[in-house]
Design a protein around this motif. Sequence first.
Motif, PDB file in Angstrom:
ATOM      1  N   LYS A 237       0.833  -1.203   0.000  1.00  0.00           N
ATOM      2  CA  LYS A 237       0.000   0.000   0.000  1.00  0.00           C
ATOM      3  C   LYS A 237       0.870   1.257   0.000  1.00  0.00           C
ATOM      4  O   LYS A 237       0.588   2.223  -0.701  1.00  0.00           O
TER       5      LYS A 237
ATOM      6  N   CYS B 248      -6.877  -4.499  -6.350  1.00  0.00           N
ATOM      7  CA  CYS B 248      -6.979  -3.660  -5.149  1.00  0.00           C
ATOM      8  C   CYS B 248      -6.380  -2.278  -5.392  1.00  0.00           C
ATOM      9  O   CYS B 248      -5.281  -2.153  -5.934  1.00  0.00           O
ATOM     10  N   LYS B 249      -7.120  -1.250  -4.941  1.00  0.00           N
ATOM     11  CA  LYS B 249      -6.651   0.130  -5.035  1.00  0.00           C
ATOM     12  C   LYS B 249      -6.867   0.838  -3.702  1.00  0.00           C
ATOM     13  O   LYS B 249      -7.751   0.482  -2.944  1.00  0.00           O
ATOM     14  N   ASN B 250      -6.058   1.875  -3.474  1.00  0.00           N
ATOM     15  CA  ASN B 250      -6.201   2.693  -2.259  1.00  0.00           C
ATOM     16  C   ASN B 250      -7.437   3.555  -2.346  1.00  0.00           C
ATOM     17  O   ASN B 250      -7.882   3.941  -3.360  1.00  0.00           O
TER      18      ASN B 250
ATOM     19  N   HIS C 148      -6.215  -3.071   4.171  1.00  0.00           N
ATOM     20  CA  HIS C 148      -5.156  -2.339   3.486  1.00  0.00           C
ATOM     21  C   HIS C 148      -5.630  -1.578   2.248  1.00  0.00           C
ATOM     22  O   HIS C 148      -4.972  -0.621   1.837  1.00  0.00           O
ATOM     23  N   PHE C 149      -6.725  -2.004   1.646  1.00  0.00           N
ATOM     24  CA  PHE C 149      -7.187  -1.381   0.401  1.00  0.00           C
ATOM     25  C   PHE C 149      -8.666  -1.024   0.482  1.00  0.00           C
ATOM     26  O   PHE C 149      -9.483  -1.821   0.951  1.00  0.00           O
TER      27      PHE C 149
ATOM     28  N   GLU D  61      -2.167  -0.009  -8.605  1.00  0.00           N
ATOM     29  CA  GLU D  61      -3.038  -1.158  -8.357  1.00  0.00           C
ATOM     30  C   GLU D  61      -2.226  -2.380  -7.940  1.00  0.00           C
ATOM     31  O   GLU D  61      -1.167  -2.662  -8.500  1.00  0.00           O
TER      32      GLU D  61
END
Length: 185
Positions: free
Chosen positions: A137, A183-185, A162-163, A145
């Motif tokens: 992250k 997964c993205k922030n 975390h995401f 990503e």
Amino acid sequence: MEIGRFMEQYIKNPKTVGAIAPSSDKLACRMIEDIDFLNATYIVEYGPGTGVFTEKILDKKKDSTIFIAIEYNMDFYNILKDKFRDRTNFILVNDSAENLKKYLHKYNIDKLDYIVSGLPFASLPQDMSKKILSVTKEILKDKGEFITFQYTLFKMKLFRKHFDRIKTKKVLLNLPPAYVLKCKN
């Protein structure tokens, strides 16, 4: 031949190898289908194994894109070193994904566009999984990503810690069937 070596490594190291056979071509295509290879500057792969995803990424990336593959297993590392020795801007590291920041610092890389992972989070020690996901992250660009696959979704709670955004797709044509998590922030 690679299937035999993969099975042998699984028997020796089930917690870090996590599968009895390399990923299918269908899974590899699903893993990388949304990567913007035209604009990606830095891509990292965790746990490339025998290089199923690695080969697809190397075939699609621009020559100028830096691609780092970090493989813990020495036998897999040697397979990859042999297989991809002549590839442009490909850096192969024999270490744990936990230590990726050390190599980014070494190559003067601040943030990554994509991280593709073949790590078996379901069988890795909990502390190791948390550390890898925290580092992941931290080193992704704002629109970066993290793409991984898992055979079950029982670690989703860990990924959600975390995401913020996770898209999930199931790939049936893999042994065993797998879920791709983007997964993205």
